[in-house]
Each structure stands twice: as structure tokens, then as C-alpha cells.
Scaffold this motif. Structure first.
Motif, PDB file in Angstrom:
ATOM      1  N   GLN A  46       0.826  -1.205   0.000  1.00 21.56           N
ATOM      2  CA  GLN A  46       0.000   0.000   0.000  1.00 21.56           C
ATOM      3  C   GLN A  46       0.864   1.259   0.000  1.00 21.56           C
ATOM      4  N   LYS A  47       1.998   1.185   0.676  1.00 17.08           N
ATOM      5  CA  LYS A  47       2.925   2.318   0.688  1.00 17.08           C
ATOM      6  C   LYS A  47       3.496   2.549  -0.710  1.00 17.08           C
ATOM      7  N   ARG A  49       2.087   1.689  -3.528  1.00 20.13           N
ATOM      8  CA  ARG A  49       0.990   2.200  -4.345  1.00 20.13           C
ATOM      9  C   ARG A  49       0.793   3.698  -4.130  1.00 20.13           C
ATOM     10  N   TYR A  50       0.882   4.136  -2.883  1.00 20.93           N
ATOM     11  CA  TYR A  50       0.738   5.567  -2.599  1.00 20.93           C
ATOM     12  C   TYR A  50       1.843   6.355  -3.300  1.00 20.93           C
ATOM     13  N   GLN A  51       3.061   5.864  -3.205  1.00 16.55           N
ATOM     14  CA  GLN A  51       4.192   6.563  -3.826  1.00 16.55           C
ATOM     15  C   GLN A  51       3.999   6.688  -5.333  1.00 16.55           C
ATOM     16  N   PHE A  54       0.062   8.543  -6.099  1.00 18.30           N
ATOM     17  CA  PHE A  54      -0.167   9.900  -5.608  1.00 18.30           C
ATOM     18  C   PHE A  54       1.053  10.804  -5.731  1.00 18.30           C
ATOM     19  N   PRO A  61      -4.937  12.388  -3.149  1.00  9.21           N
ATOM     20  CA  PRO A  61      -5.223  11.526  -2.000  1.00  9.21           C
ATOM     21  C   PRO A  61      -6.281  12.131  -1.093  1.00  9.21           C
ATOM     22  N   ALA A  65      -5.622   9.118   3.439  1.00  7.49           N
ATOM     23  CA  ALA A  65      -4.491   8.553   2.702  1.00  7.49           C
ATOM     24  C   ALA A  65      -3.253   9.422   2.847  1.00  7.49           C
ATOM     25  N   GLN A  66      -3.437  10.734   2.795  1.00  4.59           N
ATOM     26  CA  GLN A  66      -2.306  11.644   2.915  1.00  4.59           C
ATOM     27  C   GLN A  66      -1.651  11.520   4.277  1.00  4.59           C
ATOM     28  N   GLY A  69       0.025   7.885   4.334  1.00  3.62           N
ATOM     29  CA  GLY A  69       1.000   7.561   3.292  1.00  3.62           C
ATOM     30  C   GLY A  69       0.725   6.215   2.649  1.00  3.62           C
ATOM     31  N   LEU A  70      -0.538   5.762   2.711  1.00  2.00           N
ATOM     32  CA  LEU A  70      -0.922   4.458   2.169  1.00  2.00           C
ATOM     33  C   LEU A  70      -2.090   4.611   1.205  1.00  2.00           C
ATOM     34  N   ASP A  71      -2.075   3.831   0.138  1.00  3.59           N
ATOM     35  CA  ASP A  71      -3.226   3.694  -0.735  1.00  3.59           C
ATOM     36  C   ASP A  71      -3.960   2.440  -0.295  1.00  3.59           C
TER      37      ASP A  71
END
Length: 293
Positions: A46-47, A49-51, A54, A61, A65-66, A69-71
Motif C-alpha cells: 500500500q505504501k 501504491r501511494y508513492q 499519488f 489523495p 491517505a495523505q 501515506g498508504l493507498d
């Protein structure tokens, strides 16, 4: 995705949590592909994916999520997470690539498939009673590892599970960057003219922010070089023999335009079956190595 490799054995996740025992599905150089075996590895995916979504691609986000730091969303707890792991990396569990997989035999009835948020899958599902579906989503690779090798190993992991589980149909959404249909008009026209699924299995959009692929340009002419402009992931699926639904859906949160891809396993190009092996042997590892941590 903390350290990529440790000399200490980590505890296995209980089977009741839905994780398979640790098993390396494939190996290519310093890269391994396997399913996540713990909540910590899912969080690392998930981390990543966020990177990618987003920070790299500019999606918007939510506040949650912001802050994290995870999607993440409700589907994560019901999906399997395929991981490409760099054994030499020392960050985020070494996870440099991920796919989120939803097997129809393990699907949560109350959630359904993720793609149903954008497309009505009823025609597709009802046309194939008794068949086993695998939804592929949230595919991403860390910028440092965006190469053919990483993508090949990820696809090997998917193909191995398809063969092992006797999956009949793979499907999911592929995304174009941006929300202006005209910015990819040639590509949408190409898809509409050459890659549409059987009308009886077509999945109509569930949102007003959608458009028909064949109506995306007024000229009616198609530049075959448009294929080269397609997103790499979509090109790969089309080469395998995938088809697409007749409409695209605009996702303003992620800043993308999404098309639904459907790949009938029985119709996959023999060229690619030969490449990965009918029994997914190309990047397979010996059994005695596959079960090592």
C-alpha cells in the motif's frame, strides 16, 4: 514493502488471515515474485501504491491517505497481493512491484469486484456461468525498477497462479494519464476499431463521466502508430489477446481515463504461452528454494 532481507526467520501469518504459506513463485536475478504473507507486507504494498499513484502520477489523495501515506480501501482485506521483491533492496521490505488480485472463488459477496465501481460486469459474468475469474488491479512498479525484467516477473507470477488455479478469465482496468478524451483520441479510436469485446459480453459504464471508444474522434481514420502510444501495460495485455469494453470511464480522483480489459485464458496467444511455459516454468524455482524465507 522495512528491510528487504533478513537473516532471521519471520513468523508465518496464520492461515485464518487468508495468507498462503510463504512460497517463491518465480525468480529473475535478484528479484523474487510471491504472494504477501503478512499484514506488514500488505501495508508495504500500500505504501508503494501511494508513492506511485499519488506522488509520482499526481492522483489526489484523501486526507486519510495523505496522513497515512498508504493507498488502501475495503478491497485490500479480501484480495491477495502479488509482490515483486528485490532481495538486495533495504527499504520497504524490498517490495518494488505489486499487483492486487481478486479471485472470484474468494470474493466477498458484499463488495463484489473493484471494477464494478466503474463498469457493470453483469453481461460478462452472466455469459460465462461456472467460470473462474481473476481480477487484476492496483498494478505498479517503483520508479527505480521500471524495467522489462520487473514486469516480466510480475506477469510470470500472475500466469503461475492462473495455471495453478485453472483461471478462465482475467480482467481489470487499465488507465491512461489525464481526463481529457481528446488527448488520447487516436488510442481510443484504435481500441474501438480493433479490440472490442463481443457485444453480448460488453460491460457498460456505471458513471456519466464516460464515452464510447469508437466516438472519440470525428475523423474516422486510425493511425496504426497509435498502438505505440498506448500505456505499456495495456499494450502487453492486447498482445496477449485481450479485448476491451466499448466505453472508457474518467476517474477524476486518480486523474486517469480507464478502460476495462478482458482476457480469455483459452485465447491467449500461443507465442506468449510458449514464452512463459504452459506450466509457468520460465522463471520457476526449485521446490527446495521456493519454500525458503
Amino acid at each position: 514493502m522495512q528491510t528487504a532481507q533478513s537473516t532471521k526467520s519471520k513468523p508465518q501469518a496464520p492461515a485464518s488471515q487468508g495468507y498462503e504459506p510463504h512460497r517463491i513463485i518465480g525468480r529473475l536475478g535478484a528479484l523474487d515474485v510471491r504472494l504477501a504473507v503478512s499484514p506488514e507486507e500488505v501495508e508495504a504494498a500500500q505504501k508503494l501504491r501511494y508513492q506511485v499513484f499519488f506522488e509520482d502520477m499526481g492522483a489526489k489523495p484523501s486526507e486519510t491517505a495523505q496522513a497515512s501515506g498508504l493507498d488502501q480501501d475495503a478491497f485490500d482485506d479480501h484480495c491477495e497481493h502479488l509482490l515483486v521483491i528485490d532481495r538486495e533492496a533495504e527499504y520497504n521490505h524490498g517490495i518494488v512491484g505489486t499487483y492486487r488480485l481478486l479471485d472470484s472463488s474468494k470474493m466477498c459477496a458484499s463488495l463484489g469486484f473493484y471494477s464494478q465501481n466503474e463498469f457493470d460486469l453483469t453481461p460478462l459474468l452472466s455469459a460465462r456461468p461456472g467460470q473462474r475469474f481473476l481480477e487484476l488491479g492496483r498494478s505498479c512498479i517503483a520508479e527505480s525498477h521500471r524495467s522489462r525484467r520487473t514486469m516480466e516477473l510480475a506477469w510470470h507470477g500472475v500466469w503461475s497462479l492462473v495455471v495453478e488455479r485453472k483461471i478462465d478469465v482475467m480482467f481489470g482496468c487499465a488507465s491512461f494519464n489525464g481526463t481529457d478524451p481528446q488527448s488520447h483520441a487516436e488510442c481510443f479510436s484504435l481500441l474501438g476499431e480493433t479490440a472490442l469485446i463481443d457485444p453480448q459480453q460488453d460491460c457498460p459504464p456505471r458513471h456519466a463521466a464516460a464515452f464510447a471508444l469508437q466516438q472519440s474522434t470525428s475523423s474516422g481514420s486510425i493511425d496504426r502508430r497509435a498502438f505505440a502510444k498506448l500505456p505499456p501495460l495495456l499494450k502487453g495485455y492486447l498482445r496477449l489477446g485481450a479485448k476491451v469494453a466499448s466505453h472508457a470511464v474518467i476517474d477524476r480522483q486518480f486523474g486517469t481515463t480507464d478502460v476495462l480489459i478482458v482476457l480469455d485464458v483459452a485465447k491467449i496467444s500461443q507465442k506468449y504461452i510458449d514464452h512463459y511455459g504452459a506450466q509457468a516454468s520460465r522463471f520457476a524455482v526449485p521446490v527446495e528454494q521456493a519454500l525458503k524465507r
